[in-house]
Design a protein around this motif. Structure first.
Motif, PDB file in Angstrom:
ATOM      1  N   GLY A  34       0.788  -1.227   0.000  1.00  0.00           N
ATOM      2  CA  GLY A  34       0.000   0.000   0.000  1.00  0.00           C
ATOM      3  C   GLY A  34       0.817   1.273   0.000  1.00  0.00           C
ATOM      4  N   PHE A  35       2.046   1.220  -0.500  1.00  0.00           N
ATOM      5  CA  PHE A  35       2.890   2.418  -0.599  1.00  0.00           C
ATOM      6  C   PHE A  35       3.000   2.853  -2.060  1.00  0.00           C
ATOM      7  N   ARG A  36       3.262   4.133  -2.244  1.00  0.00           N
ATOM      8  CA  ARG A  36       3.578   4.636  -3.573  1.00  0.00           C
ATOM      9  C   ARG A  36       4.969   5.266  -3.533  1.00  0.00           C
ATOM     10  N   GLN A  37       5.734   4.994  -4.565  1.00  0.00           N
ATOM     11  CA  GLN A  37       7.130   5.409  -4.586  1.00  0.00           C
ATOM     12  C   GLN A  37       7.261   6.876  -4.956  1.00  0.00           C
ATOM     13  N   GLN A  38       8.214   7.544  -4.279  1.00  0.00           N
ATOM     14  CA  GLN A  38       8.464   8.955  -4.522  1.00  0.00           C
ATOM     15  C   GLN A  38       9.648   9.122  -5.478  1.00  0.00           C
ATOM     16  N   PRO A  39       9.619  10.161  -6.292  1.00  0.00           N
ATOM     17  CA  PRO A  39      10.756  10.379  -7.208  1.00  0.00           C
ATOM     18  C   PRO A  39      12.011  10.750  -6.435  1.00  0.00           C
ATOM     19  N   LEU A  40      13.153  10.420  -7.011  1.00  0.00           N
ATOM     20  CA  LEU A  40      14.429  10.738  -6.387  1.00  0.00           C
ATOM     21  C   LEU A  40      14.708  12.230  -6.461  1.00  0.00           C
ATOM     22  N   ASN A  41      15.359  12.743  -5.444  1.00  0.00           N
ATOM     23  CA  ASN A  41      15.841  14.117  -5.467  1.00  0.00           C
ATOM     24  C   ASN A  41      17.145  14.140  -6.269  1.00  0.00           C
ATOM     25  N   GLN A  42      17.140  14.805  -7.386  1.00  0.00           N
ATOM     26  CA  GLN A  42      18.275  14.754  -8.287  1.00  0.00           C
ATOM     27  C   GLN A  42      19.521  15.397  -7.692  1.00  0.00           C
ATOM     28  N   GLU A  43      19.343  16.418  -6.879  1.00  0.00           N
ATOM     29  CA  GLU A  43      20.509  17.030  -6.252  1.00  0.00           C
ATOM     30  C   GLU A  43      21.197  16.055  -5.304  1.00  0.00           C
ATOM     31  N   THR A  44      20.405  15.266  -4.568  1.00  0.00           N
ATOM     32  CA  THR A  44      20.977  14.264  -3.677  1.00  0.00           C
ATOM     33  C   THR A  44      21.761  13.225  -4.461  1.00  0.00           C
ATOM     34  N   VAL A  45      21.201  12.752  -5.560  1.00  0.00           N
ATOM     35  CA  VAL A  45      21.887  11.747  -6.379  1.00  0.00           C
ATOM     36  C   VAL A  45      23.169  12.315  -6.961  1.00  0.00           C
ATOM     37  N   LYS A  46      23.137  13.568  -7.436  1.00  0.00           N
ATOM     38  CA  LYS A  46      24.328  14.176  -8.021  1.00  0.00           C
ATOM     39  C   LYS A  46      25.426  14.373  -6.979  1.00  0.00           C
ATOM     40  N   LYS A  47      25.042  14.799  -5.766  1.00  0.00           N
ATOM     41  CA  LYS A  47      26.045  14.973  -4.717  1.00  0.00           C
ATOM     42  C   LYS A  47      26.673  13.640  -4.335  1.00  0.00           C
ATOM     43  N   ALA A  48      25.845  12.600  -4.209  1.00  0.00           N
ATOM     44  CA  ALA A  48      26.378  11.287  -3.878  1.00  0.00           C
ATOM     45  C   ALA A  48      27.318  10.791  -4.966  1.00  0.00           C
TER      46      ALA A  48
END
Length: 660
Positions: free
Chosen positions: A607-621
């Protein structure tokens, strides 16, 4: 459970004395009971089995002994007393005199005692050679360690050197004692006369207090050292940290990171023909391990035993990555064949690694591998973004362990503009074996309270040590005025699934989280494919997965000073997980990872819906991994999951969810 301490030694060896005046006894303490030997027997009078010695007779006390006199013991047959026993009896009587009695040493001007019997002279004659030997070995010094008794001659008293009057404790601590020239009177008694008893008892008490004081100081120093280690390892004090600083231009990021650059395989350049020939002649441990697992699956103990012998000859816990992996995998196969996999795994789980070693392991793992640091950075970023403007924040952490994620989170909260939110953390973890199942998470709470006070953040902590599927919503103390975040990093793989029980604990926990209606559910998983019910298939997948981890540490933590902690990681974590996968079945197998795609289906079904990734977080990682770690690590994204891996294999994945 019986032990040697349960035996009443005093009941076996003590001899009752019905006489009115009890004979003096020598006491030898063994833990709590006491061994008691009558002085008439000396050290040669241990009762034999089935032998009951006659009760000793009371001592005849004529006058108090002095260095020039003796006190004898009445025996049934004095003529049967040998010279050695006589000497020992005399020494026992001399050493056991009460030091507090006024008559222990004659005061100046006191009358000389009565003449001793002839047997006393014989005893002294027998003891004279031993006294001469002692006197020659340790001659009397003009500046003695202890003052001689009154009326003693300058050198000896009745043939005994002055240093014979010293207690053993005084002799051992002579280099630290400063004895006054004149005896000090204390309550009518000479301090020298009380010195032996004080050295034996009072000084022991003083030493115990000193040891206790030193142990407390050592504990404080250890705590300060551990706290300093926490600060250095877990906090971010770098002014130009890539994760906290703004991202550079897109051109610099693109130049630094080339997608797929870490996925190259094949032989390394620069390898000589001789090295290649040695590799070709070496044993293929992977093939041997798979053949051994196939033999173990059909209970072919003869073939598997021969293969294990061959594997043992070519594997070692101190070899290269392949040899170390083969060593630990062979341990799992051997435990499976012996049928003791569950017992061995429970003993490994019960072994507790100290917090100092955990910090050292975390330091090495965080330096050599980005998986944990980037996952916690991903989680902290998601919480900070979701809680902007919230006055009260409630975080439920499933699997908090030592709480290494939260000190840097509190540090980042303290740097935010405006008033700090009130933070409440509900820590959930499995109970530890032993009498204190919540000891670890309670210690974690105390440390986090210290960090919250340091950063002046209102903080509350609630610890729950229980099986996750037994926790009810009422146990979590949900407040509607709080912004609720549920955090679970990598620990959901330890729960049973549908292959073990109809009521899957995984689905029970996910349903509980959904009913909590959190503002955000942060989920990080180990991307493992070794959860198959069939042993050989599971073994092959586990072998390939753990070979990537051992190869990763071999490449990134190969320095000499890092090898000890690398071995701790491999032995206490990787090897323990591998043994559980290989040697345990049914409910005893707790390592049950699934791929991130399987978890995506499971979370959607809950019963969960997935949230989009934060692109700034992915780029920093990605930028941090590219700048600070080996080129074979990669950060990627797929279907709203941020992926991390090594040489093309996805090791971990993380994403965020909300209730539908």
């Amino acid at each position: 459970m019986g032990s040697c301490e349960d035996v009443e030694y005093g009941d076996i060896y003590s001899v009752a004395n019905p006489a009115a005046a009890p004979a003096r006894m020598l006491d030898f303490s063994l833990h709590q009971p006491h061994l008691q030997f009558p002085p008439s027997y000396g050290f040669h009078g241990l009762p034999a089995a089935g032998y009951l010695p006659s009760p000793p007779q009371p001592l005849a006390f004529g006058s108090t002994p002095s260095p020039a006199s003796t006190t004898t013991t009445e025996l049934e047959s004095p003529e049967d007393l040998s010279a050695d026993d006589a000497v020992l009896a005399y020494i026992n009587q001399f050493l056991l005199e009460d030091d507090d009695e006024e008559e222990s040493f004659p005061s100046p001007g006191a009358a000389a005692p009565a003449a001793a019997p002839e047997r006393d002279s014989a005893l002294l004659a027998v003891a004279k050679p031993f006294v001469d030997i002692i006197a020659d070995a340790a001659p009397y010094q003009e500046t003695p360690w202890m003052d001689p008794p009154p009326n003693a001659s300058a050198g000896t008293a009745a043939g005994f050197p002055n240093n014979m009057f010293m207690s053993s404790s005084s002799r051992q601590s002579s280099c630290q004692l400063v004895v006054p020239a004149e005896p000090v009177k204390e309550e009518g008694r000479c301090a020298v006369h009380r010195g032996r008893k004080k050295n034996r008892h009072d000084d022991d008490d003083g030493l115990e207090l000193e040891d206790e004081r030193r142990s407390k100081q050592s504990a404080v120093c250890d705590e300060e050292m551990i706290r300093e280690m926490f600060d250095n390892v877990l906090l971010c004090n770098c002014p130009d940290c890539e994760l906290q600083s703004p991202l550079p231009d897109e051109s610099e990021i693109t130049k630094a990171y080339v997608k797929g650059s870490g996925n190259r395989r094949g032989r390394k350049k620069g390898k000589t023909k001789a090295a290649a020939a040695i590799e070709e002649e070496s044993v293929d441990l992977t093939t041997l391990l798979i053949h051994c697992a196939q033999a173990a699956a059909i209970d072919d103990h003869r073939s598997s035993g021969e293969l294990l012998k061959q594997i043992r000859r070519h594997s070692s816990a101190h070899g290269d990555a392949g040899q170390r992996l083969a060593h630990y995998v062979a341990n799992g196969l051997e435990a499976r064949l012996a049928g003791v996999g569950s017992t061995v795994h429970r003993s490994l789980v019960a072994h507790r690694t100290s917090i100092a070693d955990m910090l050292k392991i975390y330091t090495l793992y965080g330096t050599a591998c980005p998986f944990l640091r980037m996952s916690r950075f991903f989680s902290n970023q998601a919480i900070l973004q979701a809680s902007k403007g919230a006055a009260r924040l409630h975080i439920i952490d499933y699997g908090i362990d030592h709480g290494f994620q939260w000190p840097v989170f509190l540090q980042r909260v303290a740097k935010l503009d405006g008033p700090h939110p009130r933070i409440r953390i509900t820590a959930i973890d499995l109970p530890q074996p032993g009498f204190r199942p919540a000891e670890r998470i309670e210690a974690t709470g105390r440390r986090l309270h210290d960090y919250a006070r340091m950063y002046n953040i209102p903080f509350e902590y609630h610890a729950i040590a229980a099986k996750w599927d037994t926790i009810r919503i009422e146990d979590l103390r949900i407040d509607k005025d709080e912004l609720l975040i549920v955090n679970c990093l990598f620990r959901m793989r330890h729960m049973m699934d549908e292959t073990v029980t109809d009521q899957s604990p995984r689905m029970t926990v996910l349903n509980t989280i959904r009913k909590l209606n959190p503002h955000l559910f942060i989920h990080a998983v180990v991307n493992g494919t070794y959860n198959a019910p069939f042993f050989v298939t599971r073994f092959k997948e586990a072998l390939f997965y753990f070979s990537s981890l051992f190869d990763m540490l071999e490449t990134t933590a190969s320095k000499l000073e890092e090898q000890e902690h690398r071995m701790l990681i491999e032995r206490d974590f990787f090897a323990r997980e591998a043994l559980n996968v290989i040697a345990c079945e049914g409910t005893e197998r707790v390592e049950r990872p699934e791929t991130y795609k399987q978890w995506q289906v499971r979370n959607l079904r809950a019963g969960f819906r997935q949230q989009p990734l934060n692109q700034e977080t992915v780029k920093k990682a990605r930028y941090k991994v590219t700048r600070s770690y080996n080129k074979d690590f990669f950060v990627d994204e797929d279907n709203k999951w941020m992926l991390q891996g090594w040489k093309g294999r996805v090791i971990v994945a993380m994403s965020t969810w909300k209730p539908s």
